[in-house]
Design an enzyme around this catalytic site. Structure first.
Site, mmCIF file in Angstrom:
data_model
loop_
_atom_site.group_PDB
_atom_site.id
_atom_site.type_symbol
_atom_site.label_atom_id
_atom_site.label_comp_id
_atom_site.label_asym_id
_atom_site.label_seq_id
_atom_site.Cartn_x
_atom_site.Cartn_y
_atom_site.Cartn_z
ATOM 1 N N CYS A 38 0.843 -1.198 0.000
ATOM 2 C CA CYS A 38 0.000 0.000 0.000
ATOM 3 C C CYS A 38 0.880 1.251 0.000
ATOM 4 O O CYS A 38 2.059 1.208 0.373
ATOM 5 C CB CYS A 38 -0.888 -0.037 1.243
ATOM 6 S SG CYS A 38 -1.855 1.463 1.532
ATOM 7 N N THR A 40 0.624 3.536 2.104
ATOM 8 C CA THR A 40 0.999 3.722 3.504
ATOM 9 C C THR A 40 2.231 2.903 3.845
ATOM 10 O O THR A 40 3.116 3.360 4.583
ATOM 11 C CB THR A 40 -0.174 3.326 4.422
ATOM 12 O OG1 THR A 40 -1.309 4.129 4.099
ATOM 13 C CG2 THR A 40 0.191 3.542 5.886
ATOM 14 N N HIS A 43 5.143 4.832 2.703
ATOM 15 C CA HIS A 43 5.445 5.936 3.619
ATOM 16 C C HIS A 43 6.214 5.420 4.837
ATOM 17 O O HIS A 43 7.167 6.058 5.306
ATOM 18 C CB HIS A 43 4.161 6.633 4.060
ATOM 19 C CG HIS A 43 3.562 7.534 3.023
ATOM 20 N ND1 HIS A 43 4.269 8.550 2.418
ATOM 21 C CD2 HIS A 43 2.320 7.579 2.477
ATOM 22 C CE1 HIS A 43 3.493 9.185 1.552
ATOM 23 N NE2 HIS A 43 2.305 8.600 1.570
ATOM 24 N N HIS A 60 -0.971 -4.749 5.478
ATOM 25 C CA HIS A 60 -2.356 -4.791 5.957
ATOM 26 C C HIS A 60 -3.362 -5.114 4.853
ATOM 27 O O HIS A 60 -4.531 -5.311 5.135
ATOM 28 C CB HIS A 60 -2.742 -3.453 6.618
ATOM 29 C CG HIS A 60 -2.615 -2.260 5.716
ATOM 30 N ND1 HIS A 60 -1.462 -1.535 5.625
ATOM 31 C CD2 HIS A 60 -3.495 -1.689 4.860
ATOM 32 C CE1 HIS A 60 -1.633 -0.544 4.758
ATOM 33 N NE2 HIS A 60 -2.852 -0.627 4.274
ATOM 34 N N CYS A 90 -11.994 -0.635 20.235
ATOM 35 C CA CYS A 90 -12.384 -1.257 21.498
ATOM 36 C C CYS A 90 -13.732 -1.950 21.398
ATOM 37 O O CYS A 90 -14.030 -2.865 22.157
ATOM 38 C CB CYS A 90 -12.407 -0.206 22.614
ATOM 39 S SG CYS A 90 -13.778 0.980 22.495
ATOM 40 N N CYS A 93 -16.848 2.055 22.590
ATOM 41 C CA CYS A 93 -16.941 3.509 22.724
ATOM 42 C C CYS A 93 -17.930 4.111 21.726
ATOM 43 O O CYS A 93 -18.466 3.436 20.841
ATOM 44 C CB CYS A 93 -15.558 4.134 22.545
ATOM 45 S SG CYS A 93 -14.934 4.087 20.848
ATOM 46 N N CYS A 104 -11.497 5.864 17.551
ATOM 47 C CA CYS A 104 -11.506 5.171 18.841
ATOM 48 C C CYS A 104 -10.211 5.487 19.591
ATOM 49 O O CYS A 104 -9.116 5.379 19.034
ATOM 50 C CB CYS A 104 -11.627 3.663 18.627
ATOM 51 S SG CYS A 104 -11.399 2.675 20.127
ATOM 52 N N GLY A 260 -6.422 11.854 -0.233
ATOM 53 C CA GLY A 260 -4.966 11.764 -0.260
ATOM 54 C C GLY A 260 -4.333 12.310 1.008
ATOM 55 O O GLY A 260 -4.665 13.411 1.459
ATOM 56 N N LEU A 261 -3.409 11.538 1.598
ATOM 57 C CA LEU A 261 -2.769 11.932 2.850
ATOM 58 C C LEU A 261 -1.692 12.987 2.599
ATOM 59 O O LEU A 261 -0.841 12.826 1.716
ATOM 60 C CB LEU A 261 -2.141 10.711 3.528
ATOM 61 C CG LEU A 261 -3.103 9.639 4.045
ATOM 62 C CD1 LEU A 261 -2.310 8.448 4.579
ATOM 63 C CD2 LEU A 261 -4.006 10.201 5.118
#
Length: 342
Positions: A38, A40, A43, A60, A90, A93, A104, A260-261
């Protein structure tokens, strides 16, 4: 024992032997078959993200088979093909109850904040395991997680049939945005990227109009929308300047899907008065989770996505360093996958 690719430091993988974990209550042991690389992951590999998690096993975008399950688990068949939701909340929440798991306070992500799937076996929460049909190839199933991210973005943008859409960026995720927008019924779908090869692939996968010169994009959008601008603009690159351009491509009452990050300090100058008067909207989205994963899997199972451009490049686990090092030299490969098992 099993092999795992550990990212010791930015740019440096090491294959090491580790004990195969055993599932406890509420856990499933997955024998990993394929893992996609990916953006990510890149990165993290380049030291731009999650540096405090190193050394770590990334990965992932994965699929495999159930090797074993813990006690008191039903509905999971040993040997069955599966995909796994990478986002661990979790479950109790306010945000988890709304399927907004990234918010979360206890959120963990496989392969980003904890060890991931570049290993021959992986222990995961059984509640996040999704069974997949046996007749769908692993290389296709490994696309479930990235497609789920795009499914969520379209859901947040409330894209509808007949809406004009612009996708900025024709990389792997941009291509998936194009394909999903067309599947939903958006028209026309306009894609822009400085890579002529990737624009051509996006056109082959369903885009109506391709642009390679950023200076010509606005005129192309106006011509295709009777001068109004686009109903939806997806920024899929992560460039602050392109986010600014995206705002100028929207019609009055249009929507910007922020995907896009960018860097943590980057900001977007939002024209507040125009946003109010024109009823424009901006919605962020980055990861698919929960029902997004199930919907993405359904689309893949029923052939709604052209997957061939994503499954051409693969490397065995022992060549993971080469796979990462060579990605920039292989622009025609929309996705690179690591083969863990047949």
């Amino acid at each position: 024992m099993m092999r795992a690719a550990v990212l010791r430091s930015p740019g440096q993988f090491e294959i090491e032997e580790r004990p195969i974990p055993r599932p406890g209550p509420g856990e499933a042991l997955i024998k990993i078959a394929r893992v996609g690389i990916c953006g990510t992951d890149l990165h993290i590999f380049n030291g731009h993200y999650a540096a405090d998690s190193l050394p770590m096993v990334p990965g992932h975008e994965f699929t495999g088979t159930i090797e074993a399950v813990g006690t008191d688990l039903r509905g999971l068949q040993v040997g069955g093909k599966v995909v796994v939701d990478m986002n661990i909340g979790c479950g109790r929440c306010f945000w988890c109850r709304r399927n907004e798991i990234l918010n979360c306070p206890e959120m963990q992500q496989m392969g980003i904040t904890m060890d991931g799937a570049f290993a021959e076996y992986m222990l995961v929460p059984a509640r996040l395991v999704i069974s997949a049909p046996d007749d769908v190839p692993f290389e296709v199933l490994a696309l479930t997680e990235p497609l789920a991210c795009v499914v969520r973005a379209a859901r947040k943008a409330r894209v509808n049939f007949g809406q004009s859409a612009v996708v900025i960026g024709a990389g792997p995720i941009g291509n998936l945005h194009v394909q999903l927008l067309r599947t939903i019924g958006a028209a026309p779908v306009i894609v822009m990227d400085i890579s002529a090869e990737r624009v051509e692939m996006a056109l082959d996968c369903g885009a109506d109009i391709g642009v390679t010169d950023p200076a010509q994009l606005k005129q192309a959008v106006l011509m295709a929308t009777d001068g109004r601008g686009a109903d939806v603009v997806v920024e899929s690159v992560g460039n602050p300047a392109l986010y600014g351009a995206a705002l100028r491509l929207m019609r009055k009452g249009g929507h910007l899907a922020a995907f896009g990050l960018t860097g943590p300090e980057d900001t977007l100058a939002l024209p507040i008065l125009d946003t109010i008067l024109h009823e424009n909207s901006v919605k962020g989205s980055v990861a698919g989770m929960g029902q997004d994963m199930n919907d993405a899997l359904t689309l893949l199972v029923h052939g709604r996505i052209q997957t061939d451009p994503f499954t051409r490049a693969s490397f065995p686990l022992q060549e993971i360093q080469q796979a990462f090092d060579s990605i920039g030299d292989r622009p025609d490969d929309l996705k690179t996958q690591i083969v863990m098992a047949a």
